[in-house]
Design an enzyme around this catalytic site. Structure first.
Site, PDB file in Angstrom:
ATOM      1  N   ASP A  55      45.011  54.928  41.300  1.00 41.07           N
ATOM      2  CA  ASP A  55      44.119  54.713  40.162  1.00 41.07           C
ATOM      3  C   ASP A  55      44.856  55.138  38.898  1.00 41.07           C
ATOM      4  OD1 ASP A  55      42.008  55.127  38.189  1.00 41.07           O
ATOM      5  OD2 ASP A  55      40.668  54.762  39.892  1.00 41.07           O
TER       6      ASP A  55
ATOM      7  N   ARG B 145      58.662  59.792  29.482  1.00 38.39           N
ATOM      8  CA  ARG B 145      59.506  60.626  30.351  1.00 38.39           C
ATOM      9  C   ARG B 145      60.724  59.867  30.851  1.00 38.39           C
ATOM     10  NH1 ARG B 145      60.078  62.138  35.658  1.00 38.39           N
ATOM     11  NH2 ARG B 145      58.544  60.651  36.406  1.00 38.39           N
TER      12      ARG B 145
ATOM     13  N   TYR C 133      34.616  48.146  27.013  1.00 39.01           N
ATOM     14  CA  TYR C 133      35.857  47.369  27.118  1.00 39.01           C
ATOM     15  C   TYR C 133      36.544  47.258  25.760  1.00 39.01           C
ATOM     16  CZ  TYR C 133      38.853  43.365  28.440  1.00 39.01           C
ATOM     17  OH  TYR C 133      39.918  42.524  28.698  1.00 39.01           O
TER      18      TYR C 133
HETATM   19  P1  NAD Z   1      41.494  41.332  36.978  1.00 40.21           P
HETATM   20  O1  NAD Z   1      40.184  42.023  37.036  1.00 40.21           O
HETATM   21  O2  NAD Z   1      41.764  40.215  37.922  1.00 40.21           O
HETATM   22  O3  NAD Z   1      42.695  42.372  37.120  1.00 40.21           O
HETATM   23  C1  NAD Z   1      42.602  43.733  36.795  1.00 40.21           C
HETATM   24  C2  NAD Z   1      43.323  44.510  37.875  1.00 40.21           C
HETATM   25  O4  NAD Z   1      43.311  45.908  37.515  1.00 40.21           O
HETATM   26  C3  NAD Z   1      42.649  44.404  39.235  1.00 40.21           C
HETATM   27  O5  NAD Z   1      43.619  44.179  40.237  1.00 40.21           O
HETATM   28  C4  NAD Z   1      41.961  45.749  39.409  1.00 40.21           C
HETATM   29  O6  NAD Z   1      41.778  46.112  40.767  1.00 40.21           O
HETATM   30  C5  NAD Z   1      42.920  46.666  38.663  1.00 40.21           C
HETATM   31  N1  NAD Z   1      42.299  47.904  38.194  1.00 40.21           N
HETATM   32  C6  NAD Z   1      41.113  48.039  37.534  1.00 40.21           C
HETATM   33  N2  NAD Z   1      40.888  49.342  37.266  1.00 40.21           N
HETATM   34  C7  NAD Z   1      41.944  50.037  37.753  1.00 40.21           C
HETATM   35  C8  NAD Z   1      42.293  51.408  37.798  1.00 40.21           C
HETATM   36  N3  NAD Z   1      41.492  52.347  37.278  1.00 40.21           N
HETATM   37  N4  NAD Z   1      43.462  51.771  38.390  1.00 40.21           N
HETATM   38  C9  NAD Z   1      44.285  50.827  38.939  1.00 40.21           C
HETATM   39  N5  NAD Z   1      43.994  49.523  38.934  1.00 40.21           N
HETATM   40  C10 NAD Z   1      42.846  49.127  38.345  1.00 40.21           C
HETATM   41  O7  NAD Z   1      41.638  40.825  35.462  1.00 40.21           O
HETATM   42  P2  NAD Z   1      42.803  39.988  34.751  1.00 40.21           P
HETATM   43  O8  NAD Z   1      42.180  38.824  34.111  1.00 40.21           O
HETATM   44  O9  NAD Z   1      43.955  39.809  35.662  1.00 40.21           O
HETATM   45  O10 NAD Z   1      43.195  41.000  33.573  1.00 40.21           O
HETATM   46  C11 NAD Z   1      44.361  41.801  33.624  1.00 40.21           C
HETATM   47  C12 NAD Z   1      44.527  42.534  32.301  1.00 40.21           C
HETATM   48  O11 NAD Z   1      44.664  41.591  31.237  1.00 40.21           O
HETATM   49  C13 NAD Z   1      43.348  43.431  31.932  1.00 40.21           C
HETATM   50  O12 NAD Z   1      43.844  44.612  31.350  1.00 40.21           O
HETATM   51  C14 NAD Z   1      42.591  42.631  30.912  1.00 40.21           C
HETATM   52  O13 NAD Z   1      41.889  43.438  30.019  1.00 40.21           O
HETATM   53  C15 NAD Z   1      43.707  41.865  30.221  1.00 40.21           C
HETATM   54  N6  NAD Z   1      43.201  40.628  29.603  1.00 40.21           N
HETATM   55  C16 NAD Z   1      42.874  39.555  30.376  1.00 40.21           C
HETATM   56  C17 NAD Z   1      42.373  38.406  29.772  1.00 40.21           C
HETATM   57  C18 NAD Z   1      42.019  37.177  30.570  1.00 40.21           C
HETATM   58  O14 NAD Z   1      41.480  36.237  29.980  1.00 40.21           O
HETATM   59  N7  NAD Z   1      42.303  37.075  31.844  1.00 40.21           N
HETATM   60  C19 NAD Z   1      42.195  38.377  28.380  1.00 40.21           C
HETATM   61  C20 NAD Z   1      42.511  39.510  27.642  1.00 40.21           C
HETATM   62  C21 NAD Z   1      43.034  40.626  28.262  1.00 40.21           C
END
Ligand code: NAD
Ligand code: UDP
Length: 313
Positions: free
Chosen positions: A57, A105, A144
């Site tokens: 995490d 680091r 968020y």
């Molecule tokens: P997603 O939900 O498929 O992926 C997020 C991943 O992070 C998942 O595998 C989840 O299990 C993991 N995760 C969540 N909380 C966690 C924690 N505390 N510790 C470790 N792992 C954790 O979403 P995504 O669309 O792949 O988004 C990935 C990133 O890109 C995110 O940070 C999101 O904010 C950013 N983002 C995505 C979009 C989009 O349109 N897809 C747009 C803007 C920003």
């Protein structure tokens, strides 16, 4: 060969990024707590000796000798990030602190997956990076939006105060294969509903807009951003500036799938942004000539083919 850490590596975007980094000849550590991610997204990588999976995490410190960090860990779909808003803030803020501490680091460069949500419900259209946004700090989306804004603050502060090499990308709505079937975001919802001939759930009157980028365009931009010189820190917008209403998107999906689904209208969720479209001038200057190459029809067809296979099982 570089050693690269991808947090959120088992998610939709993270898994595509792991694929690309391995194809480019890097060693990859994929860190994920599997909140919204899935082993299925990375199962094809598990036998690769240059790929390592860490169930961890990001709110807890993590130690590894790495050259680059892509910080993607955070649920991205409104229904998932609103399930446990306190945890969403912790993931963004403590995750950023832990990854920035690690980068400091081991002298790694760290890239933050920021978001167009930092602009909130924008009053400037399209959104340039210099716009400060219109965000409700206490609404349903604030865990968020404000979490991601605070992460940007931390990135800039670690850069200015501690000399950490940072890259901030503000990602606009991205879609494609490996979004989970229960993700809840609009593209996957509409496609699954259309393929099952179920009602297509439009929130509000469907006049709100989004600009959709296909996943391969984003991954190309992320790799280019990481490769920029140290003085390019961002934030830089990344997205496909062609804008559609949600009603147009629904009609497109129905046409492309040949579905019998009807469009039905539900209440608009609180604070749902009315419009969103990136100004991508900075990306075009700094990201090695980057521009989106996959249009919505083409990207939807590939995504529909993916979900067709998923549904067949
Ligand atoms: P997603 O939900 O498929 O992926 C997020 C991943 O992070 C998942 O595998 C989840 O299990 C993991 N995760 C969540 N909380 C966690 C924690 N505390 N510790 C470790 N792992 C954790 O979403 P995504 O669309 O792949 O988004 C990935 C990133 O890109 C995110 O940070 C999101 O904010 C950013 N983002 C995505 C979009 C989009 O349109 N897809 C747009 C803007 C920003
Ligand atoms: N939306 C919709 N029907 C759905 C899911 C979402 O009409 O089944 C709308 C939602 O209200 C928003 C847009 O589609 O206006 C994009 O929503 P999403 O959750 O994909 O992303 P975000 O709001 O974070 O851009």
């Amino acid at each position: 060969m570089k050693r690269v850490l991808v947090t959120g590596g088992a998610g939709f975007l993270g898994s595509h990024l792991c694929d690309r980094l391995l194809n480019d000849g890097n060693e990859v550590i994929c860190l994920d707590n599997f909140f919204t991610g899935s082993k299925q997204n990375i199962i094809h990588l598990l036998g690769n000796p240059y790929f390592e999976l860490a169930r961890h995490d990001v709110t807890m410190p993590y130690f590894a000798e790495v050259d680059e960090i892509y910080n993607l860990a955070c649920p991205a779909s409104p229904i998932h990030y609103q399930l446990n808003p306190i945890k969403t803030v912790k993931t963004s803020v403590m995750g950023a602190i832990n990854m920035l501490g690690l980068a400091k680091r081991v002298k790694a460069t760290v890239l933050q997956a920021s978001t167009s949500e930092v602009y909130g419900d924008p009053e400037v259209h399209p959104q340039p990076e210099g716009y400060w946004g219109n965000v409700n700090p206490i609404g349903p989306r604030s865990c968020y939006d404000e979490g991601k804004r605070c992460a940007e603050t931390l990135f800039v502060n670690y850069h200015q105060q501690n000399g950490v090499n940072i890259k901030i990308l503000r990602i606009f709505n991205t879609y494609g294969p490996r979004m989970s079937q229960n993700d809840g975001r609009v593209v996957s919802n509409f496609i699954i509903q259309a393929l099952k001939n179920q009602d297509i759930t439009i929130f509000g009157d469907g006049s709100q807009t989004r600009s959709f980028m296909y996943v391969t365009d984003l991954i190309e931009g992320m790799i280019s951003m990481m490769a920029t010189p140290n003085n390019i820190t961002g934030p830089i917008n990344i997205g496909n500036p062609v804008e559609f209403t949600m009603k147009e998107l629904a009609e497109k999906v129905v046409n492309l799938t040949g579905s019998k689904s009807k469009l039905v209208y539900h209440d608009l969720p609180k604070d749902d942004p009315t419009q969103r479209k990136p100004d991508i001038a900075l990306a075009q200057v700094h990201l090695n000539g980057w521009q989106p190459t996959v249009n919505l029809n083409e990207g939807l067809q590939k995504t529909i083919a993916y979900f067709q296979n998923q549904i067949k099982g």
